[in-house]
Structure formats: structure tokens, C-alpha cells
Design a protein around this motif. Structure first.
Motif, PDB file in Angstrom:
ATOM      1  N   GLU A 108     -78.018 -50.868 -96.438  1.00  0.00           N
ATOM      2  CA  GLU A 108     -77.884 -51.982 -97.390  1.00  0.00           C
ATOM      3  C   GLU A 108     -76.435 -52.453 -97.476  1.00  0.00           C
ATOM      4  O   GLU A 108     -76.170 -53.655 -97.594  1.00  0.00           O
ATOM      5  CB  GLU A 108     -78.400 -51.560 -98.766  1.00  0.00           C
ATOM      6  CG  GLU A 108     -79.912 -51.420 -98.833  1.00  0.00           C
ATOM      7  CD  GLU A 108     -80.394 -50.719-100.099  1.00  0.00           C
ATOM      8  OE1 GLU A 108     -81.593 -50.843-100.411  1.00  0.00           O
ATOM      9  OE2 GLU A 108     -79.588 -50.045-100.779  1.00  0.00           O
TER      10      GLU A 108
ATOM     11  N   GLY B  69     -75.694 -54.491 -94.366  1.00  0.00           N
ATOM     12  CA  GLY B  69     -76.355 -55.796 -94.411  1.00  0.00           C
ATOM     13  C   GLY B  69     -75.923 -56.695 -95.557  1.00  0.00           C
ATOM     14  O   GLY B  69     -76.380 -57.839 -95.655  1.00  0.00           O
ATOM     15  N   PHE B  70     -74.994 -56.198 -96.390  1.00  0.00           N
ATOM     16  CA  PHE B  70     -74.666 -56.935 -97.618  1.00  0.00           C
ATOM     17  C   PHE B  70     -74.082 -58.317 -97.330  1.00  0.00           C
ATOM     18  O   PHE B  70     -74.487 -59.314 -97.932  1.00  0.00           O
ATOM     19  CB  PHE B  70     -73.689 -56.124 -98.481  1.00  0.00           C
ATOM     20  CG  PHE B  70     -73.365 -56.777 -99.797  1.00  0.00           C
ATOM     21  CD1 PHE B  70     -74.264 -56.713-100.847  1.00  0.00           C
ATOM     22  CD2 PHE B  70     -72.180 -57.472 -99.967  1.00  0.00           C
ATOM     23  CE1 PHE B  70     -73.978 -57.329-102.060  1.00  0.00           C
ATOM     24  CE2 PHE B  70     -71.887 -58.090-101.175  1.00  0.00           C
ATOM     25  CZ  PHE B  70     -72.786 -58.018-102.223  1.00  0.00           C
TER      26      PHE B  70
ATOM     27  N   LYS C  69     -76.693 -60.661 -96.225  1.00  0.00           N
ATOM     28  CA  LYS C  69     -77.551 -61.083 -97.342  1.00  0.00           C
ATOM     29  C   LYS C  69     -76.875 -62.182 -98.153  1.00  0.00           C
ATOM     30  O   LYS C  69     -77.503 -63.183 -98.515  1.00  0.00           O
ATOM     31  CB  LYS C  69     -77.841 -59.869 -98.233  1.00  0.00           C
ATOM     32  CG  LYS C  69     -78.792 -60.156 -99.378  1.00  0.00           C
ATOM     33  CD  LYS C  69     -79.071 -58.886-100.184  1.00  0.00           C
ATOM     34  CE  LYS C  69     -80.005 -59.174-101.356  1.00  0.00           C
ATOM     35  NZ  LYS C  69     -80.249 -57.963-102.162  1.00  0.00           N
ATOM     36  N   VAL C  70     -75.576 -62.002 -98.420  1.00  0.00           N
ATOM     37  CA  VAL C  70     -74.813 -63.010 -99.174  1.00  0.00           C
ATOM     38  C   VAL C  70     -74.829 -64.350 -98.440  1.00  0.00           C
ATOM     39  O   VAL C  70     -74.942 -65.412 -99.053  1.00  0.00           O
ATOM     40  CB  VAL C  70     -73.357 -62.523 -99.394  1.00  0.00           C
ATOM     41  CG1 VAL C  70     -72.475 -63.654 -99.913  1.00  0.00           C
ATOM     42  CG2 VAL C  70     -73.336 -61.354-100.372  1.00  0.00           C
TER      43      VAL C  70
ATOM     44  N   LYS D  56     -77.130 -65.392 -96.640  1.00  0.00           N
ATOM     45  CA  LYS D  56     -78.524 -65.842 -96.512  1.00  0.00           C
ATOM     46  C   LYS D  56     -78.974 -65.929 -95.048  1.00  0.00           C
ATOM     47  O   LYS D  56     -79.680 -66.865 -94.635  1.00  0.00           O
ATOM     48  CB  LYS D  56     -78.741 -67.184 -97.233  1.00  0.00           C
ATOM     49  CG  LYS D  56     -78.512 -67.086 -98.737  1.00  0.00           C
ATOM     50  CD  LYS D  56     -78.782 -68.403 -99.434  1.00  0.00           C
ATOM     51  CE  LYS D  56     -78.802 -68.269-100.944  1.00  0.00           C
ATOM     52  NZ  LYS D  56     -77.601 -67.686-101.534  1.00  0.00           N
TER      53      LYS D  56
ATOM     54  N   GLU E 123     -84.082 -62.827 -92.461  1.00  0.00           N
ATOM     55  CA  GLU E 123     -84.347 -61.387 -92.523  1.00  0.00           C
ATOM     56  C   GLU E 123     -84.414 -60.735 -91.129  1.00  0.00           C
ATOM     57  O   GLU E 123     -83.867 -59.639 -90.930  1.00  0.00           O
ATOM     58  CB  GLU E 123     -85.673 -61.148 -93.271  1.00  0.00           C
ATOM     59  CG  GLU E 123     -85.917 -59.701 -93.658  1.00  0.00           C
ATOM     60  CD  GLU E 123     -84.866 -59.137 -94.604  1.00  0.00           C
ATOM     61  OE1 GLU E 123     -84.583 -57.926 -94.474  1.00  0.00           O
ATOM     62  OE2 GLU E 123     -84.319 -59.884 -95.442  1.00  0.00           O
TER      63      GLU E 123
ATOM     64  N   LYS F 156     -80.934 -60.502 -89.777  1.00  0.00           N
ATOM     65  CA  LYS F 156     -80.190 -59.512 -90.558  1.00  0.00           C
ATOM     66  C   LYS F 156     -80.541 -58.099 -90.098  1.00  0.00           C
ATOM     67  O   LYS F 156     -79.657 -57.272 -89.856  1.00  0.00           O
ATOM     68  CB  LYS F 156     -80.490 -59.674 -92.051  1.00  0.00           C
ATOM     69  CG  LYS F 156     -79.640 -58.771 -92.944  1.00  0.00           C
ATOM     70  CD  LYS F 156     -79.972 -58.953 -94.412  1.00  0.00           C
ATOM     71  CE  LYS F 156     -81.114 -58.035 -94.792  1.00  0.00           C
ATOM     72  NZ  LYS F 156     -81.319 -57.934 -96.237  1.00  0.00           N
ATOM     73  N   LYS F 157     -81.825 -57.844 -89.948  1.00  0.00           N
ATOM     74  CA  LYS F 157     -82.284 -56.522 -89.526  1.00  0.00           C
ATOM     75  C   LYS F 157     -81.737 -56.173 -88.148  1.00  0.00           C
ATOM     76  O   LYS F 157     -81.284 -55.048 -87.898  1.00  0.00           O
ATOM     77  CB  LYS F 157     -83.812 -56.479 -89.522  1.00  0.00           C
ATOM     78  CG  LYS F 157     -84.381 -55.098 -89.247  1.00  0.00           C
ATOM     79  CD  LYS F 157     -85.903 -55.088 -89.316  1.00  0.00           C
ATOM     80  CE  LYS F 157     -86.436 -53.691 -89.007  1.00  0.00           C
ATOM     81  NZ  LYS F 157     -87.898 -53.648 -88.929  1.00  0.00           N
TER      82      LYS F 157
ATOM     83  N   ARG G  53     -70.110 -53.363 -91.575  1.00  0.00           N
ATOM     84  CA  ARG G  53     -70.436 -54.479 -92.466  1.00  0.00           C
ATOM     85  C   ARG G  53     -69.636 -55.727 -92.092  1.00  0.00           C
ATOM     86  O   ARG G  53     -70.173 -56.846 -92.066  1.00  0.00           O
ATOM     87  CB  ARG G  53     -70.135 -54.081 -93.913  1.00  0.00           C
ATOM     88  CG  ARG G  53     -70.480 -55.162 -94.933  1.00  0.00           C
ATOM     89  CD  ARG G  53     -70.234 -54.663 -96.348  1.00  0.00           C
ATOM     90  NE  ARG G  53     -68.829 -54.352 -96.561  1.00  0.00           N
ATOM     91  CZ  ARG G  53     -68.365 -53.541 -97.512  1.00  0.00           C
ATOM     92  NH1 ARG G  53     -69.205 -52.941 -98.326  1.00  0.00           N
ATOM     93  NH2 ARG G  53     -67.086 -53.322 -97.640  1.00  0.00           N
TER      94      ARG G  53
ATOM     95  N   THR H 156     -71.350 -59.535 -89.661  1.00  0.00           N
ATOM     96  CA  THR H 156     -71.377 -60.963 -90.014  1.00  0.00           C
ATOM     97  C   THR H 156     -70.817 -61.840 -88.897  1.00  0.00           C
ATOM     98  O   THR H 156     -70.823 -63.056 -89.010  1.00  0.00           O
ATOM     99  CB  THR H 156     -70.571 -61.238 -91.302  1.00  0.00           C
ATOM    100  OG1 THR H 156     -69.193 -60.937 -91.074  1.00  0.00           O
ATOM    101  CG2 THR H 156     -71.082 -60.402 -92.466  1.00  0.00           C
TER     102      THR H 156
END
Length: 247
Positions: free
Chosen positions: A94, A97-98, A101-102, A104, A107, A110-111, A146, A150
Motif C-alpha cells: 500500500e 502504491g500510494f 493512488k494519489v 488516480k 487499478e 497500479k497493480k 514508491r 510513479t
């Protein structure tokens, strides 16, 4: 390295009241550089980084990323601090992936990114762990994963390994080089450790004592992986040490 200018800093000046900290700094960072920034203790290296991220408003001058004024809301800039910056209430996966997620990110993407970077930093089997269950080295690996997940336009690192022992530091430095070579991300790495700067950077920028400006930038063409005991490594380390001296 690319011939494209990634970051252009023009006449950057920062004052706190009457105190002049950054004095008319101008330089370019090329796309794909791993630029290490060194200078005398207390010369304003973190102030410089905080000006790049707009944590501080600059007094005058401009900072451009890909030809546009820096705007962290529009541009993809990642920041790795000294010490632990993980969120204790989130698991390893988590945390990694933060940022996605922020932003957007869908999914599925992201995974995919989380899986990829957990694997690269060797944390796949710790994905369900919480930060309190991890060592200092593992916590920094989470922060690195992390940030790279991105796929930032620019990655800023502020003495991220300063609190780690030598063996862990070298392991994480090698991990950073591997990720940088793989992703071609542009990295600005602030450090007070000259050996670290010579080990990591393809360029080393030396700052003056306060009020701070750019003294010089050195191309570091030492072959990788770098041997800290090699005569050419020692020579470059000594050269940078001499340039940092302000007395």
C-alpha cells in the motif's frame, strides 16, 4: 546522457528576511542525469531542494522543468527524504502504491507497477508487512520503490541514506544506480558524503558556502560498478574534497 535540458535554473535567489541563503544560482540538469549535489555543511542544500519543490517560495529567478515553471500539482516530481517517510498504517504494498493512488492511476496499471517495483527492491515477500515490522534498510527500499513506481519526471533525494550504516548504504546506493540505469529517471541527489557523491553521480555539482551559489560541476566518467579503492576514484574524491573547502 540525453542532450535535452530537463531542469533549467535561472538566477535562483532565496532570502529569509535579510538573510541571503541562495545567491543567483544558474545551472542546467540534463535529461537522465544522476546529479549529486555537495557543499559545505549548512550551505543551504536542503533550502535549494525545497525551492525546487515549491516548499519554499523563491525570492527571485525561475526554475523550469521540461521548459515549464515548476508546478508540483501538474508535474510528476517525487521526493525521498532522509529517514523513514513510510506511512505506518499502510502495508508495504500500500505504501509503494500510494503515489499511484494519489495520481488516480488505473487499478490494473497500479497493480502492475507495485508488483514490478516490489520485485526490483526485493520486498515481494514482505508486501503484507507494516513499517514497524521492517528494518531501516527495508523502510528506505519501500520509499525508493514508491518514488520510482510513479515514474517521475524528476526524483529529488535529500540525504536519504545519511542515517544508515556503511554496509546498508552501499547496498541501497547500488539499488539506486540499478533503478536509475533501468528507468533513465532524472535524479538530483543531495548529500554531505563526498564518497557517496563520487560513487553515485554521473555529475557532481559543488556549492559554495553561504550565501550559496554554484562553484562548479564535474563530469564523473568513472566506469560502473565503481571501486572506492581504485586510484582514479580516490583522485576524484580528493578533488571534490578540495573544491568544497571554504577556508
Amino acid at each position: 546522457m540525453s542532450e535535452k535540458v530537463k531542469v533549467k535554473v535561472n538566477h535562483l535567489t532565496k532570502k529569509f528576511g535579510d538573510l541571503l541563503v541562495l545567491d543567483d544560482m544558474s545551472f542546467d540538469v540534463m535529461d537522465g542525469d544522476l546529479l549529486c549535489v555537495v557543499g559545505p555543511t549548512g550551505c543551504g542544500k536542503t533550502t535549494f531542494l525545497n525551492s525546487l519543490t515549491k516548499i519554499y517560495d523563491i525570492t527571485s529567478g525561475e526554475i523550469l522543468l521540461d521548459g515549464q515553471k515548476v508546478d508540483t500539482r501538474k508535474q510528476n516530481i517525487a521526493y525521498i527524504f532522509q529517514g523513514d517517510s513510510t506511512m505506518p498504517w499502510l502495508t508495504v504494498e500500500e505504501n509503494v502504491g500510494f503515489g499511484l493512488k494519489v495520481k488516480k492511476v488505473p487499478e490494473a496499471k497500479k497493480k502492475e507497477q507495485v508488483e514490478k517495483y516490489l520485485d526490483i527492491v526485493g520486498l515481494t515477500k514482505y508486501r503484507k508487512y507494516y513499517p514497524k515490522q521492517l528494518s531501516a534498510s527495508m523502510l528506505q527500499r519501500v520509499s525508493i520503490a514508491r518514488a520510482f513506481a510513479t515514474e517521475p519526471d524528476l526524483l529529488l533525494m535529500d540525504e536519504p541514506y545519511g542515517q544508515l550504516d556503511i554496509e546498508l548504504r552501499f547496498k541501497l546506493e547500488d539499488e539506486l544506480v540499478k533503478l536509475w540505469q533501468m528507468t533513465k529517471t532524472t535524479v538530483l541527489f543531495i548529500t554531505h558524503n563526498i564518497e557517496e557523491a563520487v560513487y553515485l553521480g554521473n555529475k557532481i555539482m559543488i556549492l559554495t558556502n553561504k550565501p550559496t551559489t554554484v562553484k562548479t560541476t564535474i563530469e564523473n566518467t568513472l566506469p560502473r560498478p565503481r571501486d572506492i579503492a581504485a586510484p582514479e576514484f580516490v583522485r576524484l574524491r580528493n578533488e571534490v574534497t578540495e573544491l568544497i573547502k571554504w577556508w
